[in-house]
Design a protein around this motif. Structure first.
Motif, short mmCIF file in Angstrom:
data_model
loop_
_atom_site.label_atom_id
_atom_site.label_comp_id
_atom_site.label_asym_id
_atom_site.label_seq_id
_atom_site.Cartn_x
_atom_site.Cartn_y
_atom_site.Cartn_z
N THR A 221 27.44 -49.62 26.95
CA THR A 221 26.22 -49.14 27.59
C THR A 221 25.42 -48.31 26.60
O THR A 221 25.96 -47.37 25.99
N ASN A 222 24.14 -48.65 26.44
CA ASN A 222 23.22 -47.88 25.60
C ASN A 222 22.88 -46.61 26.38
O ASN A 222 22.28 -46.68 27.46
N ARG B 232 20.75 -44.34 25.79
CA ARG B 232 19.32 -43.99 25.80
C ARG B 232 18.55 -44.70 26.91
O ARG B 232 17.71 -44.10 27.58
N ASN B 233 18.83 -46.00 27.12
CA ASN B 233 18.05 -46.76 28.10
C ASN B 233 18.86 -47.25 29.29
O ASN B 233 18.31 -47.88 30.20
N GLY B 234 20.17 -47.05 29.30
CA GLY B 234 21.02 -47.44 30.44
C GLY B 234 21.41 -48.92 30.48
O GLY B 234 22.15 -49.33 31.36
N LYS B 235 20.93 -49.73 29.53
CA LYS B 235 21.27 -51.15 29.51
C LYS B 235 22.73 -51.32 29.10
O LYS B 235 23.22 -50.57 28.26
N GLY C 194 18.85 -53.45 23.33
CA GLY C 194 17.56 -52.91 22.92
C GLY C 194 17.56 -52.03 21.68
O GLY C 194 16.74 -51.12 21.59
N ALA D 285 22.63 -47.20 17.87
CA ALA D 285 22.35 -46.56 19.15
C ALA D 285 23.59 -45.79 19.60
O ALA D 285 24.73 -46.15 19.25
#
Length: 164
Positions: free
Chosen positions: A114-115, A117-120, A149, A156
């Motif tokens: 899970t990234n 920063r963006n929740g993806k 992303g 990231a």
């Protein structure tokens, strides 16, 4: 004189033919320093990747299972430069597949990344060892990094959760 001329022409033709034939060979691609040369992925290859190993003087001990594994840290991605080369488990790396490299997770285990920063998030399969760059916890394929992303940024902050 004609005899000397014809042998010179024959010698030149032979040399030109050898030159052309040598240009038709496949280019040499050096093997990755982190993988062992294997011809096929097998259960035997997986057992071999579960043994402790040393890289740059550091000893790594692979886990028996990814269940319950959790880690936060910096992820990076790898792509074109390694595309087609052998991974630690013996298969060819495909930058468009959803795979990753981790120092300790078992081969063929699946993890959710899970990234932060963006929740993806994505689910990837471990098929290689690494990253061995300071401060990195996981190397993702180009496809996984794109879905998370961070292809353009290169790295990231992520959370890794073992699924099985």
């Amino acid at each position: 004189m004609p005899r000397r001329y014809s042998s010179c022409v024959l010698l030149c033709l032979a040399f030109a033919t050898l030159l052309l034939l040598s240009a038709c060979g496949r280019p040499h691609v050096p093997p990755s320093p982190f993988s062992k040369k294997k011809t096929a992925v097998s259960s035997r290859a997986s057992k071999g990747t579960q043994r402790p190993y040393t890289v740059r003087g550091v000893r790594y001990y692979p886990l028996r299972s990814a269940a319950g594994f959790s880690q936060k840290g910096r992820a990076s991605w790898y792509g074109r430069r390694f595309h087609g080369r052998r991974t630690a488990c013996g298969e060819r790396f495909n930058m468009y597949a959803m795979t990753c490299a981790h120092k300790r997770l078992p081969m063929n285990s699946r993890v959710r990344v899970t990234n932060l920063r963006n929740g993806k998030s994505v689910v990837v399969r471990v098929n290689d060892r690494g990253p061995f760059a300071r401060g990195r916890v996981i190397d993702l394929s180009y496809a996984a990094a794109k879905k998370l992303g961070f292809v353009r940024a290169g790295t990231a902050r992520v959370r890794i959760t073992g699924l099985r």
